[in-house]
Design a protein around this motif. Structure first.
Motif, PDB file in Angstrom:
ATOM      1  N   CYS A  49       0.761  -1.179  -0.061  1.00 23.30           N
ATOM      2  CA  CYS A  49      -0.033  -0.056  -0.095  1.00 23.30           C
ATOM      3  C   CYS A  49       0.725   1.280  -0.048  1.00 23.30           C
ATOM      4  CB  CYS A  49      -0.910  -0.162   1.181  1.00 23.30           C
ATOM      5  SG  CYS A  49      -2.314  -1.211   1.093  1.00 23.30           S
ATOM      6  N   ALA A  50       1.860   1.307   0.714  1.00 22.39           N
ATOM      7  CA  ALA A  50       2.694   2.448   0.943  1.00 22.39           C
ATOM      8  C   ALA A  50       3.362   2.749  -0.507  1.00 22.39           C
ATOM      9  CB  ALA A  50       3.886   2.247   1.826  1.00 22.39           C
ATOM     10  N   ARG A  52       1.915   2.626  -3.220  1.00 20.65           N
ATOM     11  CA  ARG A  52       0.979   3.139  -3.973  1.00 20.65           C
ATOM     12  C   ARG A  52       0.253   4.335  -3.332  1.00 20.65           C
ATOM     13  NH1 ARG A  52       2.225  -1.743  -4.601  1.00 20.65           N
ATOM     14  NH2 ARG A  52       2.191  -2.777  -6.850  1.00 20.65           N
ATOM     15  N   GLY A  53       0.992   4.955  -2.415  1.00 23.08           N
ATOM     16  CA  GLY A  53       0.472   6.259  -1.781  1.00 23.08           C
ATOM     17  C   GLY A  53      -0.518   5.942  -0.779  1.00 23.08           C
ATOM     18  N   ILE A  54      -1.052   4.621  -0.375  1.00 21.52           N
ATOM     19  CA  ILE A  54      -1.840   4.751   0.787  1.00 21.52           C
ATOM     20  C   ILE A  54      -1.383   4.146   1.926  1.00 21.52           C
ATOM     21  CG2 ILE A  54      -3.835   2.982   1.077  1.00 21.52           C
ATOM     22  CD1 ILE A  54      -3.752   1.912  -1.821  1.00 21.52           C
ATOM     23  N   ARG A  55      -1.629   5.272   2.974  1.00 18.17           N
ATOM     24  CA  ARG A  55      -0.983   5.278   4.091  1.00 18.17           C
ATOM     25  C   ARG A  55      -1.847   5.249   5.231  1.00 18.17           C
ATOM     26  NH1 ARG A  55       4.442   5.911   2.985  1.00 18.17           N
ATOM     27  NH2 ARG A  55       4.673   6.777   0.689  1.00 18.17           N
ATOM     28  N   ASP A  56      -3.134   4.939   5.082  1.00 12.67           N
ATOM     29  CA  ASP A  56      -4.176   4.916   5.989  1.00 12.67           C
ATOM     30  C   ASP A  56      -5.058   3.936   5.883  1.00 12.67           C
ATOM     31  OD1 ASP A  56      -6.392   5.713   7.506  1.00 12.67           O
ATOM     32  OD2 ASP A  56      -5.985   7.604   7.879  1.00 12.67           O
ATOM     33  N   VAL A  57      -5.190   2.995   6.742  1.00  9.38           N
ATOM     34  CA  VAL A  57      -5.896   1.909   6.397  1.00  9.38           C
ATOM     35  C   VAL A  57      -7.475   2.217   6.126  1.00  9.38           C
ATOM     36  CG1 VAL A  57      -6.655   1.742   8.976  1.00  9.38           C
ATOM     37  CG2 VAL A  57      -6.610  -0.406   7.667  1.00  9.38           C
ATOM     38  N   ARG A  58      -8.095   3.419   6.559  1.00  4.59           N
ATOM     39  CA  ARG A  58      -9.274   3.936   6.193  1.00  4.59           C
ATOM     40  C   ARG A  58      -9.430   4.139   4.843  1.00  4.59           C
ATOM     41  NH1 ARG A  58      -9.182   8.258  11.091  1.00  4.59           N
ATOM     42  NH2 ARG A  58      -7.235   8.625  10.380  1.00  4.59           N
ATOM     43  N   GLN A  59      -8.437   4.390   3.976  1.00  7.58           N
ATOM     44  CA  GLN A  59      -8.215   4.442   2.564  1.00  7.58           C
ATOM     45  C   GLN A  59      -8.550   3.071   1.707  1.00  7.58           C
ATOM     46  OE1 GLN A  59      -4.546   6.643   2.101  1.00  7.58           O
ATOM     47  NE2 GLN A  59      -5.511   8.865   2.237  1.00  7.58           N
ATOM     48  N   VAL A  60      -8.212   2.098   2.565  1.00  7.08           N
ATOM     49  CA  VAL A  60      -8.153   0.864   1.681  1.00  7.08           C
ATOM     50  C   VAL A  60      -9.420   0.577   1.302  1.00  7.08           C
ATOM     51  CG1 VAL A  60      -7.717  -1.489   1.871  1.00  7.08           C
ATOM     52  CG2 VAL A  60      -6.242   0.095   2.938  1.00  7.08           C
ATOM     53  N   GLN A  61      -9.534   0.085   0.051  1.00 10.32           N
ATOM     54  CA  GLN A  61     -11.056  -0.427  -0.500  1.00 10.32           C
ATOM     55  C   GLN A  61     -10.736  -2.096  -1.142  1.00 10.32           C
ATOM     56  OE1 GLN A  61     -13.736   1.737  -0.702  1.00 10.32           O
ATOM     57  NE2 GLN A  61     -12.185   3.134   0.275  1.00 10.32           N
ATOM     58  N   PRO A  62     -12.128  -2.402  -1.173  1.00 14.38           N
ATOM     59  CA  PRO A  62     -11.717  -3.955  -1.872  1.00 14.38           C
ATOM     60  C   PRO A  62     -11.122  -4.256  -3.002  1.00 14.38           C
ATOM     61  CG  PRO A  62     -14.027  -3.537  -1.091  1.00 14.38           C
ATOM     62  CD  PRO A  62     -13.015  -2.137  -1.231  1.00 14.38           C
ATOM     63  N   VAL A  63     -11.092  -3.098  -4.145  1.00 14.95           N
ATOM     64  CA  VAL A  63     -10.117  -3.130  -5.077  1.00 14.95           C
ATOM     65  C   VAL A  63      -8.560  -3.423  -4.809  1.00 14.95           C
ATOM     66  CG1 VAL A  63     -10.026  -0.682  -5.362  1.00 14.95           C
ATOM     67  CG2 VAL A  63      -9.814  -2.433  -7.553  1.00 14.95           C
TER      68      VAL A  63
END
Length: 309
Positions: A49-50, A52-63
């Motif tokens: 995730c990091a 790909r710029g995703i650093r907060d679990v609340r941003q994680v989507q099923p995709v």
């Protein structure tokens, strides 16, 4: 667990979320092997995730979870384990009100069905050959023979065997019984086969631990041939089995779990019932017990020999 929390900050965007994440591994998962595997899965996903710029679990989507699972270059069972780890962790965060929904709940893993186990097994005559080859003139030899026989005749896991205390071998109804400390804190009691009874009493008497209350299977005390007060570890048992198998001339690459599979297979080969084998092995499902049934190996070998050219 502080280093664990630092290794995947994705799951700790707030102090409450971080605490909840740490609690998942310390409170919710008791088995150390499961904890280690699930922590690795969560850390790997966080690293993915990091990037790909995703650093907060609340941003994680099923995709995101689906893309991660799709890109894993590991065997199907490992993929399913990692997905299970993420599902459980996200569920824990949902219950703790860190997340509104579980982003891994709808993600499907690869299809994988196992109908036959991969654990190497011994034929009955190979198991006898191994037991008979052990020099029982020393306490170490008596210990090794009793330990291997215990795994064969009770289908015990090595983890349960090394946890046994001297009082876990006891008499009841003119027969010796053993008490096994299985996974999840469960205690499993089994009567001893007459050969196992003979081997255990020979070891207990030969090692001088008849009235002792310490560990049943103990490590060696240097090169003196005597036994210490410390228990054998699983790695000690694994090395012992390799050494004993090599000395006996057995070429099958056996491990600790091989004796569990050997015992179950021979029990079923001699008319035992699968549901009883399930109880003896302490399995939750008869399907799991069936993975240890290797009677078909001999049938396949017999049929192959019909190809006469």
């Amino acid at each position: 667990m502080a280093p664990l929390a630092e290794s995947f900050a994705l799951f700790a965007p707030t102090p409450d979320a971080g605490r909840r994440c740490v609690e998942f591994f310390t409170v919710n998962i008791r088995n150390p092997h499961t904890r280690k595997a699930y922590a690795r899965a969560a850390s790997d996903f966080a690293a993915w995730c990091a990037l790909r710029g995703i650093r907060d679990v609340r941003q994680v989507q099923p995709v995101h979870v689906a893309a991660y699972i799709e890109g894993l270059q590991v065997a199907a069972p490992s993929v399913k384990q990692r997905l299970a780890a993420l599902r459980m962790l996200f569920d824990w965060l949902v219950i703790g009100q860190v997340l509104p929904v579980n982003p891994a709940a709808s993600v499907r893993g690869p299809r994988h069905s196992v109908k036959k186990g991969k654990t190497p097994v011994l034929l009955a005559d190979e198991a006898r050959q191994l037991l008979d080859s052990i020099d029982v003139s020393t306490p170490i030899g008596l210990r090794d023979r009793a330990l291997i026989a215990l795994m064969v005749y009770t289908f015990a896991r090595v983890g349960a065997v090394v946890k046994m205390r001297r009082e876990d071998v006891y008499d009841q109804g003119r027969r010796s019984w053993v008490r096994l400390h299985e996974k999840g804190g469960k205690q499993h009691e089994m009567p001893c086969h007459h050969k196992l009874e003979e081997f255990l009493h020979a070891y207990i008497g030969g090692a001088g631990i008849v009235g002792d209350k310490g560990w049943l299977f103990r490590s060696a005390l240097g090169r003196s041939g005597a036994l210490s007060e410390r228990p054998l570890s699983q790695s000690d048992v694994y090395r012992m089995i390799w050494r004993r198998a090599e000395d006996a001339g057995i070429q099958t690459r056996i491990g600790c779990h091989s004796f569990r599979a050997t015992g179950i297979t021979e029990y079923l080969r001699n008319g035992g019932r699968l549901e009883i084998a399930q109880q003896m092995a302490g399995h939750e499902s008869a399907r799991t017990t069936g993975l240890y049934d290797r009677r078909g190996d001999q049938v396949s070998l017999d049929e192959i020999e019909r190809i006469v050219i």
